[in-house]
Design a protein around this motif. Structure first.
Motif, PDB file in Angstrom:
ATOM      1  N   PHE A   7      61.613  28.121  64.316  1.00 14.81           N
ATOM      2  CA  PHE A   7      62.909  28.789  64.524  1.00 14.81           C
ATOM      3  C   PHE A   7      62.712  29.955  65.487  1.00 14.81           C
ATOM      4  O   PHE A   7      62.355  31.053  65.053  1.00 14.81           O
ATOM      5  N   ALA A   9      63.637  33.086  67.225  1.00 15.83           N
ATOM      6  CA  ALA A   9      64.663  34.086  66.894  1.00 15.83           C
ATOM      7  C   ALA A   9      64.280  35.434  67.488  1.00 15.83           C
ATOM      8  O   ALA A   9      64.470  36.482  66.876  1.00 15.83           O
ATOM      9  N   GLU A  26      70.372  35.733  64.657  1.00 12.84           N
ATOM     10  CA  GLU A  26      70.273  34.658  63.670  1.00 12.84           C
ATOM     11  C   GLU A  26      70.568  35.141  62.253  1.00 12.84           C
ATOM     12  O   GLU A  26      70.780  34.346  61.360  1.00 12.84           O
ATOM     13  N   ILE A  36      70.638  31.657  60.148  1.00 12.99           N
ATOM     14  CA  ILE A  36      69.289  31.104  60.003  1.00 12.99           C
ATOM     15  C   ILE A  36      69.129  30.364  58.672  1.00 12.99           C
ATOM     16  O   ILE A  36      68.375  29.387  58.586  1.00 12.99           O
ATOM     17  N   ALA A 129      69.058  28.477  65.632  1.00 17.51           N
ATOM     18  CA  ALA A 129      70.054  28.665  64.579  1.00 17.51           C
ATOM     19  C   ALA A 129      71.400  29.128  65.137  1.00 17.51           C
ATOM     20  O   ALA A 129      72.426  28.986  64.463  1.00 17.51           O
ATOM     21  N   ASP A 130      71.409  29.650  66.372  1.00 15.42           N
ATOM     22  CA  ASP A 130      72.710  30.076  66.915  1.00 15.42           C
ATOM     23  C   ASP A 130      73.534  28.881  67.387  1.00 15.42           C
ATOM     24  O   ASP A 130      74.714  29.026  67.682  1.00 15.42           O
TER      25      ASP A 130
END
Ligand code: UTP
Length: 275
Positions: A7, A9, A26, A36, A129-130
């Motif tokens: 991930f 971030a 996130e 997230i 995650a965005d």
């Protein structure tokens, strides 16, 4: 078997300043859950339980979110509020979490290369995650894992975007080998509409084979002076080892204010109204 997901971030999230001054974007919530966490839940649904975060500033907020808060839990124990922490507790119980820090923001490709220490020589997923995704059936990552198990090569998720929006995305060209599934021949990062090979844009879901790390080490800065993951995947595509998949579901660009508000309204309407 795919067991790991990175991930990234570490971006500055400048479009959300000042909210993102001291925490990664996130951690922004869609209604009551951080982006997230939705991402990690999508990974779990795809059978992935080893979670690696590439963070920068605001690393603590992510670490604390995926940790037990003894004080808080003690306070609300036995009260009606206890169930509000149930979902995140289930996430924590099912996964292991590892963290690394991208010291300099040198682009998504560089962020993923920073994650090599967490991934080793196994294939792995990457989830931005965005890019918040919803679907009626299996999640986007679960759909991609199925394809990876069949083809054992890099898989990227794509969707059609308006022609005049291609300069915001990595864009692919390729042959459609099955409905919605393309063998990629070319990938271009943020092309002007006139130069775009198609209107099929890559969104923030990838399954990558580990040779990507060797390629990334050799990848010079590209568009915007950043090390672009698109440029590295384009190298794999030269050998026919990249599939692009038009997933079933809907994506919200929560890196933009408009997409974030749309996602918030969608989740509120579909999951909260009437409760
Ligand atoms: P974006 O291009 O959306 O950039 O990154 P950003 O910095 O997060 O947001 P804005 O444009 O300033 O508002 C896409 C994804 O790649 C990660 C980001 O955290 C985000 O998930 N990223 C980007 C990194 O982890 N490191 C980088 O060097 C660049």
């Amino acid at each position: 078997m795919l067991t790991k997901c990175l991930f990234p971030a570490a971006g500055y999230g400048t479009r959300f300043l000042p909210a993102t001054k001291a925490m990664p974007k996130e951690m922004l919530p869609i209604v009551n859950k951080p982006l997230i966490q939705y991402g990690v839940e999508e990974a779990i649904e795809a059978g992935i339980h080893q979670i690696g975060f590439i963070s920068g500033r605001g690393k603590r907020a992510v670490e604390d979110h995926f940790d037990i808060s003894y004080e808080l839990e003690h306070q609300i124990q036995g009260s009606s509020k206890e169930n509000l922490l149930q979902e995140i507790r289930q996430v924590i119980d099912q996964c292991s979490f590892a963290y690394t820090r991208q010291i300099e923001m040198r682009g998504l490709g560089h962020a993923i290369l920073t994650g090599e220490a967490l991934v080793g020589r196994d294939p792995f997923a990457v989830l931005l995650a965005d890019d918040f995704c919803v679907s009626d059936g299996p999640g986007v990552l679960a759909q991609m894992v199925r394809l990876f198990e069949e083809h054992a090569c890099t898989v990227v998720a794509i969707e059609e975007v308006p022609r005049d929006a291609t300069q915001n995305y990595g864009v692919i060209a390729g042959d459609e080998i099955a409905p919605g599934l393309f063998r990629v021949s070319e990938m271009v990062e943020k092309p002007a509409p006139a130069d775009a090979p198609s209107n099929l844009a890559i969104i923030g879901r990838y399954i990558l084979t580990p040779d990507i790390f060797d390629i990334l080490r050799e990848t010079p800065p590209g568009r915007g002076g950043e090390i672009q993951i698109t440029d590295a995947i384009a190298k794999q595509a030269e050998h026919g080892r990249v599939l692009a998949f038009q997933f079933e579901g809907r994506r919200f660009d929560c890196g933009s204010l408009h997409g974030f508000v749309e996602a918030t309204n969608f989740v509120y309407q579909t999951r909260f109204i009437g409760e």
